[in-house]
Design a protein around this motif. Structure first.
Motif, mmCIF file in Angstrom:
data_model
loop_
_atom_site.group_PDB
_atom_site.id
_atom_site.type_symbol
_atom_site.label_atom_id
_atom_site.label_comp_id
_atom_site.label_asym_id
_atom_site.label_seq_id
_atom_site.Cartn_x
_atom_site.Cartn_y
_atom_site.Cartn_z
ATOM 1 N N THR A 31 41.399 29.081 25.049
ATOM 2 C CA THR A 31 41.119 27.319 25.401
ATOM 3 C C THR A 31 41.313 27.404 26.712
ATOM 4 O O THR A 31 40.814 28.058 28.010
ATOM 5 N N TYR A 33 39.681 23.678 29.454
ATOM 6 C CA TYR A 33 39.987 21.845 29.589
ATOM 7 C C TYR A 33 38.938 21.969 30.705
ATOM 8 O O TYR A 33 38.825 22.516 31.339
ATOM 9 N N ASN A 50 40.186 24.194 22.112
ATOM 10 C CA ASN A 50 41.145 25.541 21.428
ATOM 11 C C ASN A 50 39.411 26.098 20.298
ATOM 12 O O ASN A 50 39.858 25.060 19.657
ATOM 13 N N ALA A 96 45.832 30.202 24.349
ATOM 14 C CA ALA A 96 46.746 29.159 22.941
ATOM 15 C C ALA A 96 48.314 28.984 23.381
ATOM 16 O O ALA A 96 49.007 29.718 23.708
ATOM 17 N N ARG A 97 48.517 27.921 23.786
ATOM 18 C CA ARG A 97 49.869 26.841 24.080
ATOM 19 C C ARG A 97 50.631 27.908 24.901
ATOM 20 O O ARG A 97 51.880 28.134 24.831
ATOM 21 N N THR A 99 51.202 28.117 29.232
ATOM 22 C CA THR A 99 50.529 26.852 29.929
ATOM 23 C C THR A 99 50.066 27.041 30.712
ATOM 24 O O THR A 99 49.074 25.757 31.247
ATOM 25 N N VAL A 100 50.209 28.188 31.279
ATOM 26 C CA VAL A 100 49.403 28.429 32.925
ATOM 27 C C VAL A 100 48.411 28.280 32.465
ATOM 28 O O VAL A 100 47.786 28.817 31.659
ATOM 29 N N GLN A 101 47.674 27.189 33.084
ATOM 30 C CA GLN A 101 45.886 27.625 33.272
ATOM 31 C C GLN A 101 45.373 27.871 34.187
ATOM 32 O O GLN A 101 46.409 27.938 35.255
ATOM 33 N N PHE A 102 44.667 28.961 34.193
ATOM 34 C CA PHE A 102 42.919 29.149 35.479
ATOM 35 C C PHE A 102 42.215 28.477 35.317
ATOM 36 O O PHE A 102 41.186 28.494 34.993
ATOM 37 N N PHE A 103 42.067 27.591 37.284
ATOM 38 C CA PHE A 103 41.271 27.363 36.856
ATOM 39 C C PHE A 103 39.566 27.592 38.103
ATOM 40 O O PHE A 103 39.990 28.378 38.514
ATOM 41 N N LEU B 34 55.307 23.781 36.835
ATOM 42 C CA LEU B 34 54.555 24.709 37.594
ATOM 43 C C LEU B 34 54.125 24.226 38.969
ATOM 44 O O LEU B 34 54.393 23.655 39.001
ATOM 45 N N TYR B 36 51.005 24.356 41.702
ATOM 46 C CA TYR B 36 49.473 25.217 42.455
ATOM 47 C C TYR B 36 49.509 25.498 43.370
ATOM 48 O O TYR B 36 49.796 24.061 44.119
ATOM 49 N N PRO B 44 42.135 25.086 42.219
ATOM 50 C CA PRO B 44 43.952 25.487 42.237
ATOM 51 C C PRO B 44 44.765 26.822 41.530
ATOM 52 O O PRO B 44 44.443 27.131 40.910
ATOM 53 N N SER B 96 54.536 22.659 25.081
ATOM 54 C CA SER B 96 53.214 23.483 25.464
ATOM 55 C C SER B 96 52.182 23.116 24.332
ATOM 56 O O SER B 96 51.610 23.077 23.816
ATOM 57 N N TYR B 98 49.813 21.461 25.098
ATOM 58 C CA TYR B 98 48.457 21.793 26.330
ATOM 59 C C TYR B 98 47.786 21.457 27.665
ATOM 60 O O TYR B 98 47.239 21.579 28.669
#
Lengths: 112, 112
Positions: A31, A33, A50, A96-97, A99-103, B34, B36, B44, B96, B98
């Protein structure tokens, strides 16, 4: 060994031009963004893909078109750039699903 | 409509002391939160998170507290170090789905 990378880091262009920002992740996530951080510093989601399928499309002008050629890449194409498009654009990825997103490091777009 | 609010744009503390960053939210459907951290010209970086079924989560010097009845969470950093100087963003997620909703961020400065 960069996890989420974006190119270019800086982009200065004239109103009316078309430009693209590229994003790649090597985390094996499915996924990805695009976020926009405007002059008021809010980070707002624009799009999410996704498995190459568009799952989030916030209220974004249709001059913005994301394209995901594969799970590891999500590009953002912007047509007919306007002054108000000036911002920092961040790409992110997650499993997927989860929650922690890496930027990524961000792309600062300046429209003159 | 700011669903996640960080009402302090900045905070200054002395090295070795505790830093407390606050975050309020309005959407009672949020169930995952969360924090960041962001350095200038970088994206972030995920710091710590907490699920709504908990009221505390700890990771080394960082502790997040959640008060669901008050719709409030806080990040405690003990002891604060100069390298902690950055902008801290609070973010929230619902089911969750997204999408992360971010606050405006708080600039923390830790003075040696």
């Amino acid at each position: 060994d960069t996890a989420v990378s974006q190119t270019p880091k800086y982009l200065v262009t004239q109103m009316g031009n078309d430009k693209s920002i590229k994003c790649e992740q090597n985390l094996g996530h499915d996924t990805m963004y695009w976020y926009k951080q405007d002059s008021k510093k809010f980070l707002k989601i624009m799009f999410s893909y996704n498995n190459k399928e568009l799952i989030i499309n916030e209220t974004v002008p249709n001059r913005f078109s994301p394209k995901s050629p594969d799970k590891a890449h999500l590009n953002l194409h912007i047509n007919s750039l306007e002054l108000g498009d000036s911002a920092v654009y961040f790409c992110a990825s997650s499993q997927a699903r989860v929650t922690v997103q890496f930027f990524g490091p961000g792309t600062r777009l300046t429209v003159l | 409509d700011q669903q996640v609010k960080q009402n302090s744009p900045s905070l200054s503390v002395q090295e070795g002391r505790i830093s407390i960053l606050n975050c309020d939210y309005t959407n009672s459907m949020f169930d995952y939160f969360l924090w960041y951290k962001k350095y200038p010209a970088e994206g972030p970086t995920f710091l710590i998170s907490i699920s709504s079924i908990k009221d505390k989560n700890e990771d080394g010097r960082f502790t997040v507290f959640l008060n669901k009845s008050a719709k409030h969470l806080s990040l405690h950093i003990v002891p604060s170090q100069p390298g902690d100087s950055a902008v801290y963003f609070c973010a929230a997620n619902r089911g969750s789905n997204y999408k992360l909703t971010f606050g405006k961020g708080t600039l923390l400065t830790v003075n040696p």
